[in-house]
Design an enzyme around this catalytic site. Structure first.
Site, PDB file in Angstrom:
ATOM      1  N   THR A 206      -5.416  -3.741   0.729  1.00 22.92           N
ATOM      2  CA  THR A 206      -6.478  -3.670  -0.253  1.00 22.92           C
ATOM      3  C   THR A 206      -6.688  -2.234  -0.720  1.00 22.92           C
ATOM      4  O   THR A 206      -6.285  -1.311  -0.032  1.00 22.92           O
ATOM      5  CB  THR A 206      -7.724  -4.203   0.489  1.00 22.92           C
ATOM      6  OG1 THR A 206      -7.408  -5.519   0.903  1.00 22.92           O
ATOM      7  CG2 THR A 206      -8.982  -4.151  -0.286  1.00 22.92           C
ATOM      8  N   ARG A 234      -7.942 -19.175  -0.485  1.00 23.92           N
ATOM      9  CA  ARG A 234      -8.444 -18.354   0.613  1.00 23.92           C
ATOM     10  C   ARG A 234      -9.134 -17.103   0.075  1.00 23.92           C
ATOM     11  O   ARG A 234      -8.607 -16.423  -0.799  1.00 23.92           O
ATOM     12  CB  ARG A 234      -7.288 -17.939   1.538  1.00 23.92           C
ATOM     13  CG  ARG A 234      -7.691 -17.009   2.686  1.00 23.92           C
ATOM     14  CD  ARG A 234      -7.420 -15.555   2.364  1.00 23.92           C
ATOM     15  NE  ARG A 234      -7.671 -14.683   3.529  1.00 23.92           N
ATOM     16  CZ  ARG A 234      -7.617 -13.354   3.490  1.00 23.92           C
ATOM     17  NH1 ARG A 234      -7.319 -12.740   2.363  1.00 23.92           N
ATOM     18  NH2 ARG A 234      -7.860 -12.642   4.561  1.00 23.92           N
ATOM     19  N   ASP A 237     -12.381 -10.634   2.966  1.00 25.75           N
ATOM     20  CA  ASP A 237     -13.648  -9.902   2.983  1.00 25.75           C
ATOM     21  C   ASP A 237     -13.902  -9.091   1.715  1.00 25.75           C
ATOM     22  O   ASP A 237     -15.051  -8.727   1.440  1.00 25.75           O
ATOM     23  CB  ASP A 237     -13.695  -8.961   4.195  1.00 25.75           C
ATOM     24  CG  ASP A 237     -12.603  -7.898   4.130  1.00 25.75           C
ATOM     25  OD1 ASP A 237     -11.445  -8.259   3.839  1.00 25.75           O
ATOM     26  OD2 ASP A 237     -12.900  -6.720   4.374  1.00 25.75           O
ATOM     27  N   GLY A 258      -7.993  -4.735   5.754  1.00 25.33           N
ATOM     28  CA  GLY A 258      -7.456  -5.238   7.017  1.00 25.33           C
ATOM     29  C   GLY A 258      -7.472  -6.749   7.049  1.00 25.33           C
ATOM     30  O   GLY A 258      -7.462  -7.399   5.998  1.00 25.33           O
TER      31      GLY A 258
END
Lengths: 340, 340
Positions: A206, A234, A237, A258
């Site tokens: 990311t 899906r 975060d 992560g």
């Protein structure tokens, strides 16, 4: 140091000692105004010198440009965060915007979020496939809708109506990511991990930014293509306020990268903010505790960058490395990949 | 004052002053094992005696059944939360599952999330239109996928493959909600608020549950149809772990309802958990502070129910009322609507 930062430092220095731990850096230490990350990146031994050079150059260029955006009259930390993330989205070197990983179904589904520390306004989009810069769509949701989060087609229709740049889904296609998903499909079929896989980038990678402006206002943002080979639909975060992104002037601004599932379960960005606000930890202590204790114990690989309103910056990662960098109001950009 | 409230008052009065407040209630005080809510509900003056009776009966029935689910050998707080929420989803009285509000486009888009306090495992779905019980889909995501959150068609394909009950979207249609959206459309056209609107239920009216089992493990869950007339693709706090739902054995279990955008921005459920864990507040203090100070000051209408591992229960709302109830291991259910 800008006039406002000097004012903040003076105000802090003149404050009476209290039970609350001292969060300021020593007087004269340059304060960070913008920090960015480009994901956990690939293993050090897999990174070719040429690719490493490109990544370092792009991170440095982004820091300079982001600081430039921040220096414009009237510009806010939000402007710097958006500007920096757009540049990383536009670069195929990172897993966000152009260069995003593919879902198991061979599509690019993008997520992003942004937040302002003074007002705690926030915006997010998830599962968009035609918006060139998801971070700008997130900002538009924040500023031009009554909502905080829009997903899928609803987010796309909104972005289109707002006049954001719309692209054919093929815009996001890049050869390395296509090879990566083809490889995953092969593995799914044969059950054998291909040696090619170890050459691919991390499944998660990311991009994100945190910034503080002359008024002492924080902002944070995050943008991603998610996990390679992820099930379609899906959401990790990155578009979740409190998980991948949080900003609170009374605490700190945080952007994460992560294994997103762990970052949602432990509400990582908001948890770091809580530790700063309620436990009186410095940002580096809070970031370290969550990444190297909480997440590590749970098995969650990842990293965060965090910045408070006084310009105290910290990054923490429990992985091989973290593509990252930071810049002060007048210094050169500092770029780090695998080095601590 | 109810028995539980008296117990809490006694516990507060008998607590010795200490740096770390004692979170346990005195021995012998009945502990809450399950609490539920059915949203902010309609204004007291609009609630007919017949409808009030139906709502009270359904909440009491759900509490009894949920406690029954908890009493089964090997059952966990997660089982009680899922069972209770399924019953509220199946009832057209609440804005979740059957009886959900319509989007501006005239569809029912459902969101839900669930979380386990011991392991901090969590699952969520957003924007599903064919899954009869979204809370069970959220639990399936938690237990049978590698992910925490699935949205839209991806969530629906997953739920279908998992053998969950799939329904035609028309299953969720109810006459009162259809009249409500038609009314909103009329208002959108004419710009005039129809008198009918004041008869309609609140735009937000989520359901949720928190529970603690014999092992002292907490769970929380939330399910909703979102806001009446919401833009399609809009996601509120209900499926967001840390916003609408959070559970942490070291803190508390929380389920929220209200103007979801504010609950996301202030990460309400995780914020309450942080205040309990890091500021040593009791659940009632933490819930009250976030709902009646933080949210109220920001203009965010809403409510929470919260429960800690010792069975200390609290609800807080800054609205006219909150449809809610709680039950102890062996007492009668307590159901409250507009009464404090």
């Amino acid at each position: 140091m800008t006039a406002a930062q000097t004012a903040i430092a003076l105000a802090l220095a003149s404050a009476a000692p209290a039970a609350e731990p001292d969060k300021k850096a020593p007087v004269g230490v340059p304060r960070v105004v913008l920090a960015i990350h480009g994901g956990l990146g690939m293993a050090k031994e897999d990174l070719t010198p040429e690719l490493e050079k490109q990544i370092r150059a792009k991170l440095a260029e982004t820091l300079e440009a982001g600081r430039g955006a921040l220096a414009k009259p009237g510009a806010t930390s939000l402007d710097a965060v958006e500007h920096a993330i757009r540049m990383l989205e536009d670069s195929p070197l990172f897993n966000a915007g152009k260069g995003a990983v593919f879902t198991h179904e061979g599509r690019n589904e993008l997520d992003a979020s942004i937040m302002e520390g003074k007002t705690k306004r926030a915006g997010a989009v998830a599962g968009v496939t035609i918006v060139k810069n998801p971070i700008s769509a997130a900002r538009a949701v924040m500023e031009r809708s009554q909502h905080v989060m829009l997903i899928g087609r609803g987010a796309e229709v909104f972005a289109t109506k707002q006049g954001l740049e719309i692209v054919d889904p093929s815009y996001f296609w890049t050869l390395p990511r296509w090879e990566q998903i083809q490889n995953s499909w092969k593995e799914d079929k044969t059950g054998q991990v291909s040696p090619l896989r170890t050459l691919g980038e991390h499944d998660w990678g990311t991009v994100g930014a945190v910034a503080v402006d002359a008024d002492g206002n924080l902002a944070a943002g995050t943008s991603t293509g998610g996990m390679n080979n992820k099930q379609f639909g899906r959401v990790g975060d990155s578009p979740i306020i409190g998980a991948g992104t949080y900003a609170d002037n009374a605490g700190c601004a945080v952007s994460c990268t992560g294994h997103g599932e762990y970052f949602i379960r432990f509400a990582v960005s908001h948890e770091i903010n809580s530790l700063v606000k309620y436990q009186g930890l410095k940002v580096e202590q809070a970031a370290d505790r969550v990444v190297n204790e909480t997440l590590k114990q749970a098995g969650g690989e990842g990293a965060v960058i965090a910045l408070d309103a006084q310009g105290n910056y910290s990054d923490a990662y429990n992985s091989d490395g973290l593509y990252r960098g930071y810049i002060t109001a007048d210094g050169k950009p500092t770029v780090l990949l695998h080095e601590r």
